[in-house]
Design a protein around this motif. Structure first.
Motif, PDB file in Angstrom:
ATOM      1  N   LEU A   1     -72.228  67.122 -25.201  1.00 36.10           N
ATOM      2  CA  LEU A   1     -71.665  66.023 -24.426  1.00 36.10           C
ATOM      3  C   LEU A   1     -72.127  66.077 -22.975  1.00 36.10           C
ATOM      4  CD1 LEU A   1     -69.694  63.652 -23.866  1.00 36.10           C
ATOM      5  CD2 LEU A   1     -67.933  65.399 -23.443  1.00 36.10           C
ATOM      6  N   LEU A   2     -72.032  67.242 -22.351  1.00 33.24           N
ATOM      7  CA  LEU A   2     -72.327  67.331 -20.920  1.00 33.24           C
ATOM      8  C   LEU A   2     -73.769  66.949 -20.597  1.00 33.24           C
ATOM      9  CD1 LEU A   2     -70.290  70.528 -19.938  1.00 33.24           C
ATOM     10  CD2 LEU A   2     -69.663  68.126 -19.662  1.00 33.24           C
ATOM     11  N   PRO A   3     -74.760  67.426 -21.347  1.00 33.92           N
ATOM     12  CA  PRO A   3     -76.134  66.964 -21.068  1.00 33.92           C
ATOM     13  C   PRO A   3     -76.295  65.457 -21.203  1.00 33.92           C
ATOM     14  CG  PRO A   3     -76.189  68.930 -22.433  1.00 33.92           C
ATOM     15  CD  PRO A   3     -74.758  68.504 -22.359  1.00 33.92           C
ATOM     16  N   PHE A   4     -75.590  64.853 -22.161  1.00 32.40           N
ATOM     17  CA  PHE A   4     -75.708  63.405 -22.310  1.00 32.40           C
ATOM     18  C   PHE A   4     -75.054  62.680 -21.137  1.00 32.40           C
ATOM     19  CE2 PHE A   4     -74.261  59.258 -24.009  1.00 32.40           C
ATOM     20  CZ  PHE A   4     -75.515  58.698 -24.210  1.00 32.40           C
ATOM     21  N   LEU A   5     -73.897  63.152 -20.683  1.00 31.46           N
ATOM     22  CA  LEU A   5     -73.259  62.539 -19.520  1.00 31.46           C
ATOM     23  C   LEU A   5     -74.139  62.679 -18.281  1.00 31.46           C
ATOM     24  CD1 LEU A   5     -69.502  63.569 -19.944  1.00 31.46           C
ATOM     25  CD2 LEU A   5     -70.568  61.355 -20.454  1.00 31.46           C
TER      26      LEU A   5
ATOM     27  N   GLY B   1     -65.076  63.037 -13.437  1.00 29.81           N
ATOM     28  CA  GLY B   1     -65.877  62.380 -12.415  1.00 29.81           C
ATOM     29  C   GLY B   1     -66.989  61.492 -12.940  1.00 29.81           C
ATOM     30  N   TYR B   2     -67.298  61.591 -14.210  1.00 30.42           N
ATOM     31  CA  TYR B   2     -68.369  60.761 -14.780  1.00 30.42           C
ATOM     32  C   TYR B   2     -67.903  59.336 -15.083  1.00 30.42           C
ATOM     33  CZ  TYR B   2     -71.367  64.847 -15.508  1.00 30.42           C
ATOM     34  OH  TYR B   2     -72.153  65.958 -15.320  1.00 30.42           O
ATOM     35  N   PHE B   3     -66.592  59.116 -15.147  1.00 27.38           N
ATOM     36  CA  PHE B   3     -66.079  57.841 -15.652  1.00 27.38           C
ATOM     37  C   PHE B   3     -65.564  56.964 -14.521  1.00 27.38           C
ATOM     38  CE2 PHE B   3     -65.754  60.946 -19.077  1.00 27.38           C
ATOM     39  CZ  PHE B   3     -66.561  60.310 -20.013  1.00 27.38           C
ATOM     40  N   HIS B   4     -65.943  55.690 -14.605  1.00 31.70           N
ATOM     41  CA  HIS B   4     -65.596  54.722 -13.569  1.00 31.70           C
ATOM     42  C   HIS B   4     -64.342  53.936 -13.911  1.00 31.70           C
ATOM     43  CE1 HIS B   4     -69.997  55.431 -13.507  1.00 31.70           C
ATOM     44  NE2 HIS B   4     -69.785  55.540 -12.209  1.00 31.70           N
ATOM     45  N   THR B   5     -63.912  53.960 -15.158  1.00 31.92           N
ATOM     46  CA  THR B   5     -62.645  53.354 -15.556  1.00 31.92           C
ATOM     47  C   THR B   5     -62.123  54.084 -16.777  1.00 31.92           C
ATOM     48  OG1 THR B   5     -61.502  51.292 -16.092  1.00 31.92           O
ATOM     49  CG2 THR B   5     -63.647  51.608 -17.105  1.00 31.92           C
TER      50      THR B   5
ATOM     51  N   ALA C   1     -51.942  57.646 -20.338  1.00 37.22           N
ATOM     52  CA  ALA C   1     -52.670  57.889 -19.094  1.00 37.22           C
ATOM     53  C   ALA C   1     -52.545  59.334 -18.619  1.00 37.22           C
ATOM     54  CB  ALA C   1     -52.176  56.937 -18.016  1.00 37.22           C
ATOM     55  N   LYS C   2     -51.344  59.895 -18.646  1.00 34.48           N
ATOM     56  CA  LYS C   2     -51.139  61.248 -18.131  1.00 34.48           C
ATOM     57  C   LYS C   2     -51.932  62.268 -18.934  1.00 34.48           C
ATOM     58  CE  LYS C   2     -47.665  64.791 -17.176  1.00 34.48           C
ATOM     59  NZ  LYS C   2     -46.217  65.162 -17.204  1.00 34.48           N
ATOM     60  N   THR C   3     -51.781  62.221 -20.254  1.00 29.48           N
ATOM     61  CA  THR C   3     -52.476  63.179 -21.115  1.00 29.48           C
ATOM     62  C   THR C   3     -53.987  63.010 -21.001  1.00 29.48           C
ATOM     63  OG1 THR C   3     -50.629  63.157 -22.663  1.00 29.48           O
ATOM     64  CG2 THR C   3     -52.715  63.990 -23.488  1.00 29.48           C
ATOM     65  N   THR C   4     -54.456  61.769 -20.977  1.00 29.68           N
ATOM     66  CA  THR C   4     -55.896  61.523 -20.873  1.00 29.68           C
ATOM     67  C   THR C   4     -56.457  62.090 -19.576  1.00 29.68           C
ATOM     68  OG1 THR C   4     -55.761  59.539 -22.237  1.00 29.68           O
ATOM     69  CG2 THR C   4     -57.663  59.722 -20.770  1.00 29.68           C
ATOM     70  N   GLY C   5     -55.783  61.815 -18.458  1.00 25.91           N
ATOM     71  CA  GLY C   5     -56.247  62.337 -17.176  1.00 25.91           C
ATOM     72  C   GLY C   5     -56.316  63.846 -17.156  1.00 25.91           C
ATOM     73  N   GLU C   6     -55.281  64.487 -17.692  1.00 23.47           N
ATOM     74  CA  GLU C   6     -55.258  65.955 -17.742  1.00 23.47           C
ATOM     75  C   GLU C   6     -56.422  66.493 -18.554  1.00 23.47           C
ATOM     76  OE1 GLU C   6     -50.466  66.940 -17.560  1.00 23.47           O
ATOM     77  OE2 GLU C   6     -51.425  66.547 -19.498  1.00 23.47           O
ATOM     78  N   GLN C   7     -56.638  65.921 -19.725  1.00 23.57           N
ATOM     79  CA  GLN C   7     -57.644  66.471 -20.624  1.00 23.57           C
ATOM     80  C   GLN C   7     -59.062  66.244 -20.107  1.00 23.57           C
ATOM     81  OE1 GLN C   7     -56.457  64.855 -24.425  1.00 23.57           O
ATOM     82  NE2 GLN C   7     -54.772  66.313 -24.618  1.00 23.57           N
ATOM     83  N   LEU C   8     -59.314  65.126 -19.463  1.00 20.96           N
ATOM     84  CA  LEU C   8     -60.637  64.910 -18.864  1.00 20.96           C
ATOM     85  C   LEU C   8     -60.879  65.915 -17.736  1.00 20.96           C
ATOM     86  CD1 LEU C   8     -60.837  61.005 -18.747  1.00 20.96           C
ATOM     87  CD2 LEU C   8     -61.878  62.554 -20.428  1.00 20.96           C
ATOM     88  N   GLU C   9     -59.838  66.242 -17.003  1.00 22.53           N
ATOM     89  CA  GLU C   9     -59.966  67.262 -15.958  1.00 22.53           C
ATOM     90  C   GLU C   9     -60.225  68.627 -16.570  1.00 22.53           C
ATOM     91  OE1 GLU C   9     -60.174  67.054 -12.773  1.00 22.53           O
ATOM     92  OE2 GLU C   9     -59.663  64.939 -12.462  1.00 22.53           O
TER      93      GLU C   9
END
Length: 256
Positions: A135-139, A171-175, A157-165
């Protein structure tokens, strides 16, 4: 505009929408652990009631999970609740087991909500999140190509934000469009339409990547350029509406 190369296709696009669970993060590493805690809690409740039918085999059917002899979740039905249901739907499924055993519905929901709170606190303690392979190389390719990226997920929203962190990819996502931001969840087009609007993209220049057929239908219903299904298991039969299917991000490449 970059070109996304996948299998025998080369598709010009300006943005990519990603599902979260099973697409950005390894579903079993996070939600497998959550399911073990939830199902153990449900078993304990049923056993205290002396309810019949609370064997491991029956419990495994509740969320579509596969267990080893010790009870550890080692797999799941890609078309089942663990993969596709919202948190509210999942808790409803679990509460139904208690209701069917004789617990009033409001009390069943209260008990399941308490188990869920404990399970989520344990996930936060462990910071349980593992990125999908490659995933990281593709991002990084996407960032280099100035692609506009978004997340469309049935999670909150809360769980999603935590897990992306935890994954280190926020930082790769704009929305980020979560289920609590829209009136209608997948496969209705609203999530993708909202993401495209916030990214300043037209649907026809946007691709979606996901691991469930609801993701593929979301792409179709919103008029997105391409719906790419990911199936790590090599059993893509559930991705009926995918335009193309890959086993991982190593099969995706961008040129610009």
């Amino acid at each position: 505009m970059a070109d996304l190369h996948v299998n025998d296709l080369s598709v010009p696009c300006k943005g990519i929408l990603f599902d979260k669970d099973g697409t950005l993060l390894d579903l079993l590493a996070t939600w497998g652990a959550w399911a073990e805690i939830m199902l153990e809690g449900l078993e304990n409740q049923l056993e205290m009631m002396g309810a019949a039918g609370s064997s491991r085999t029956d419990i495994a059917k509740v969320l579509g999970t596969v267990h080893d002899a010790s009870g550890k979740v080692i797999g799941y039905d890609a078309a089942g609740p663990l993969s596709m249901a919202t948190a509210e739907e999942t808790n409803g499924i679990l509460a139904w087991q208690l209701y069917a055993a004789g617990v009033p519905w409001n009390e069943a929901m209260t008990r399941v909500t308490a188990i869920d709170k404990d399970a989520m606190n344990e996930l936060r303690r462990r910071r349980s999140a593992v990125p999908m392979p490659d995933l990281l190389p593709f991002l990084q390719q996407c960032a280099a190509a100035s692609m506009k990226l978004g997340v469309v997920t049935s999670d909150g929203a809360k769980t999603t934000g935590e897990q992306l962190e935890w994954l280190g990819v926020a930082g790769y996502f704009h929305t980020i469009v979560t289920r609590d931001r829209v009136a209608h969840g997948k496969p209705a087009p609203e999530m993708a339409e909202t993401a495209c609007r916030e990214l300043g993209l037209r649907p026809g220049e946007t691709v979606i990547i996901g691991d469930s057929n609801a993701d593929m239908q979301l792409g179709k219903n919103a008029g997105l350029r391409l719906s790419v299904g990911i199936s790590r298991s090599g059993s893509p039969g559930h991705l009926l509406d995918a335009d193309t299917i890959v086993s991982g991000y190593h099969q995706l490449r961008l040129t610009y």
